[in-house]
Design an enzyme around this catalytic site. Structure first.
Site, PDB file in Angstrom:
ATOM      1  N   ASN A   9      -6.611  12.340  -2.254  1.00 23.10           N
ATOM      2  CA  ASN A   9      -7.031  11.076  -1.637  1.00 23.10           C
ATOM      3  C   ASN A   9      -5.839  10.550  -0.838  1.00 23.10           C
ATOM      4  O   ASN A   9      -4.875  10.062  -1.425  1.00 23.10           O
ATOM      5  CB  ASN A   9      -7.455  10.086  -2.731  1.00 23.10           C
ATOM      6  CG  ASN A   9      -7.770   8.716  -2.177  1.00 23.10           C
ATOM      7  OD1 ASN A   9      -7.841   8.521  -0.956  1.00 23.10           O
ATOM      8  ND2 ASN A   9      -7.958   7.752  -3.068  1.00 23.10           N
ATOM      9  N   TRP A  10      -5.951  10.638   0.460  1.00 19.16           N
ATOM     10  CA  TRP A  10      -4.811  10.236   1.309  1.00 19.16           C
ATOM     11  C   TRP A  10      -4.714   8.733   1.495  1.00 19.16           C
ATOM     12  O   TRP A  10      -3.764   8.245   2.106  1.00 19.16           O
ATOM     13  CB  TRP A  10      -4.926  10.916   2.683  1.00 19.16           C
ATOM     14  CG  TRP A  10      -4.783  12.406   2.656  1.00 19.16           C
ATOM     15  CD1 TRP A  10      -4.500  13.199   1.565  1.00 19.16           C
ATOM     16  CD2 TRP A  10      -4.915  13.301   3.764  1.00 19.16           C
ATOM     17  NE1 TRP A  10      -4.452  14.513   1.936  1.00 19.16           N
ATOM     18  CE2 TRP A  10      -4.698  14.604   3.285  1.00 19.16           C
ATOM     19  CE3 TRP A  10      -5.196  13.121   5.121  1.00 19.16           C
ATOM     20  CZ2 TRP A  10      -4.750  15.728   4.110  1.00 19.16           C
ATOM     21  CZ3 TRP A  10      -5.256  14.232   5.948  1.00 19.16           C
ATOM     22  CH2 TRP A  10      -5.032  15.519   5.447  1.00 19.16           C
ATOM     23  N   LYS A  11      -5.722   7.996   1.022  1.00 25.86           N
ATOM     24  CA  LYS A  11      -5.720   6.526   1.172  1.00 25.86           C
ATOM     25  C   LYS A  11      -5.440   6.168   2.633  1.00 25.86           C
ATOM     26  O   LYS A  11      -5.910   6.878   3.520  1.00 25.86           O
ATOM     27  CB  LYS A  11      -4.722   5.906   0.181  1.00 25.86           C
ATOM     28  CG  LYS A  11      -4.965   6.427  -1.253  1.00 25.86           C
ATOM     29  CD  LYS A  11      -4.273   5.652  -2.330  1.00 25.86           C
ATOM     30  CE  LYS A  11      -4.653   6.238  -3.691  1.00 25.86           C
ATOM     31  NZ  LYS A  11      -4.085   5.500  -4.818  1.00 25.86           N
ATOM     32  N   HIS A  95     -13.655   3.649  -5.760  1.00 26.14           N
ATOM     33  CA  HIS A  95     -12.234   3.710  -6.109  1.00 26.14           C
ATOM     34  C   HIS A  95     -11.773   2.312  -6.542  1.00 26.14           C
ATOM     35  O   HIS A  95     -12.228   1.312  -5.992  1.00 26.14           O
ATOM     36  CB  HIS A  95     -11.421   4.211  -4.911  1.00 26.14           C
ATOM     37  CG  HIS A  95     -10.012   4.552  -5.287  1.00 26.14           C
ATOM     38  ND1 HIS A  95      -9.038   3.586  -5.440  1.00 26.14           N
ATOM     39  CD2 HIS A  95      -9.420   5.740  -5.570  1.00 26.14           C
ATOM     40  CE1 HIS A  95      -7.907   4.191  -5.798  1.00 26.14           C
ATOM     41  NE2 HIS A  95      -8.110   5.484  -5.889  1.00 26.14           N
ATOM     42  N   GLU A  97      -9.198   0.694  -5.902  1.00 29.40           N
ATOM     43  CA  GLU A  97      -8.656  -0.133  -4.806  1.00 29.40           C
ATOM     44  C   GLU A  97      -9.798  -0.802  -4.040  1.00 29.40           C
ATOM     45  O   GLU A  97      -9.668  -1.938  -3.581  1.00 29.40           O
ATOM     46  CB  GLU A  97      -7.772   0.736  -3.891  1.00 29.40           C
ATOM     47  CG  GLU A  97      -6.442   1.051  -4.569  1.00 29.40           C
ATOM     48  CD  GLU A  97      -5.814   2.364  -4.158  1.00 29.40           C
ATOM     49  OE1 GLU A  97      -6.194   2.926  -3.113  1.00 29.40           O
ATOM     50  OE2 GLU A  97      -4.925   2.842  -4.894  1.00 29.40           O
ATOM     51  N   GLU A 167     -10.110   7.413 -13.441  1.00 31.05           N
ATOM     52  CA  GLU A 167      -8.833   6.957 -12.896  1.00 31.05           C
ATOM     53  C   GLU A 167      -8.431   5.653 -13.569  1.00 31.05           C
ATOM     54  O   GLU A 167      -8.849   4.566 -13.131  1.00 31.05           O
ATOM     55  CB  GLU A 167      -8.954   6.718 -11.384  1.00 31.05           C
ATOM     56  CG  GLU A 167      -9.274   7.960 -10.585  1.00 31.05           C
ATOM     57  CD  GLU A 167      -8.657   7.894  -9.184  1.00 31.05           C
ATOM     58  OE1 GLU A 167      -7.966   8.863  -8.834  1.00 31.05           O
ATOM     59  OE2 GLU A 167      -8.831   6.900  -8.483  1.00 31.05           O
ATOM     60  N   GLY A 173      -0.632   5.135  -8.884  1.00 26.14           N
ATOM     61  CA  GLY A 173       0.518   4.746  -8.074  1.00 26.14           C
ATOM     62  C   GLY A 173       1.679   4.191  -8.879  1.00 26.14           C
ATOM     63  O   GLY A 173       2.602   3.599  -8.321  1.00 26.14           O
ATOM     64  N   SER A 213      -1.350   9.205 -10.937  1.00 25.41           N
ATOM     65  CA  SER A 213       0.006   9.766 -11.031  1.00 25.41           C
ATOM     66  C   SER A 213       0.021  11.253 -11.405  1.00 25.41           C
ATOM     67  O   SER A 213       0.909  11.704 -12.141  1.00 25.41           O
ATOM     68  CB  SER A 213       0.871   8.947 -12.012  1.00 25.41           C
ATOM     69  OG  SER A 213       1.045   7.631 -11.517  1.00 25.41           O
ATOM     70  N   GLY A 234      -3.386  11.152  -5.525  1.00 29.03           N
ATOM     71  CA  GLY A 234      -3.030  10.223  -4.456  1.00 29.03           C
ATOM     72  C   GLY A 234      -1.720  10.625  -3.804  1.00 29.03           C
ATOM     73  O   GLY A 234      -1.653  11.562  -3.007  1.00 29.03           O
ATOM     74  N   GLY A 235      -0.643   9.930  -4.177  1.00 30.18           N
ATOM     75  CA  GLY A 235       0.662  10.109  -3.529  1.00 30.18           C
ATOM     76  C   GLY A 235       1.097  11.560  -3.390  1.00 30.18           C
ATOM     77  O   GLY A 235       1.557  11.978  -2.316  1.00 30.18           O
TER      78      GLY A 235
END
Ligand code: 13P
Length: 254
Positions: A9-11, A95, A97, A167, A173, A213, A234-235
């Site tokens: 997920n590149w957000k 998600h 967010e 999640e 994050g 994470s 994610g990251g």
């Protein structure tokens, strides 16, 4: 047997140009990988270019969200049909967010799930508790509610084809992943609920993946758990080499 499913997920990262460069590098690095579903979720603007760059490879693309109406006066929104037409096969819905920053509710998440399925997209339905909810002993009740409401009115056949992403909000994050045991407990619970609500076949075929994470260093231990069928990264997915390591960890854990 569920094939491991690893999605990045590149957000709100990567321009069109950066997305294309990334996909081209990734496809050469993972071209020999078999037996793992590999998915990247770029921003809406980069979706089509990323899908073109991934054409005829073992990488699929996902949207990060979709609206439930097919078209209309909804400034700033993108419909499921548009995400599909841009070249995506999957779409992330619900998600955390989106839920905390943009007002997504269990009801609108459910509408997005139905729209995705209607547009021939596989929904990746995200569920997860906050730290307060975990500390208050509410984790499993929160997961039950998000899963039940998110899948309201969805057929068992569709559930079988879907991906559910656990999640925990406190792990996103933060660098603090759920332990493999914490994640396995939640995943086994989610699969048990799928079994009672949609039957054994749907529960066995539905992918339940973990996000929060995930890094090359912790991927193998998480993916080694019996009910963890993959990862929503994610990251660490923004880096080709790191993401490829996670993909390889999934293959070894399979
Ligand atoms: P991180 O891997 O950066 O914690 O993000 C997880 C996530 O939100 C994936 O959807």
């Amino acid at each position: 047997m569920r094939q491991p499913f690893i999605a990045g997920n590149w957000k709100m990262f990567k321009t069109v140009h950066e997305a294309v460069v990334h996909v081209k590098e990734l496809r050469s690095v993972v071209k020999d990988v078999e037996g793992v579903d590999i998915v990247v979720a770029p921003t809406a603007t980069a979706l089509h270019a990323a899908a073109e760059a991934a054409r005829n490879s073992n990488i699929a693309v996902a949207g990060q969200n979709c609206h439930w109406e097919r078209d209309g006066a909804f400034t700033g929104e993108v419909s499921a049909a548009m995400v599909r037409e841009a070249g995506a096969e999957y779409v992330i819905v619900g998600h955390s967010e989106r839920r905390t920053l943009f007002g997504d509710t269990d009801q609108t998440v459910n509408q997005r799930v139905h729209a995705a399925l209607g547009a021939d997209l596989v929904p990746i339905l995200c569920v997860g508790e906050t730290l307060d909810q975990r500390d208050g002993g509410q984790t499993l009740a929160v997961l039950d509610q998000q899963l039940k409401r998110g899948l309201d009115g969805v057929s068992a056949d569709h559930v079988a084809s879907m991906v559910v992403a656990y999640e925990p909000v406190w792990a996103i994050g933060t660098g603090r992943n759920a332990t493999p045991e914490q994640a396995q407990e939640a995943h086994a619970h989610l699969r048990g609920r799928l079994r009672s609500w949609f039957g054994a076949d749907a529960a066995e075929r539905c992918h339940v993946i973990y996000g929060g994470s995930v890094k090359p260093a912790n991927a193998a231990s998480l993916l080694g758990q019996p009910d963890i069928d993959g990862a929503l990264v994610g990251g660490a997915s923004l880096d080709v080499a790191g993401f490829a390591q996670i993909v390889r960890a999934a293959r070894l854990g399979a």
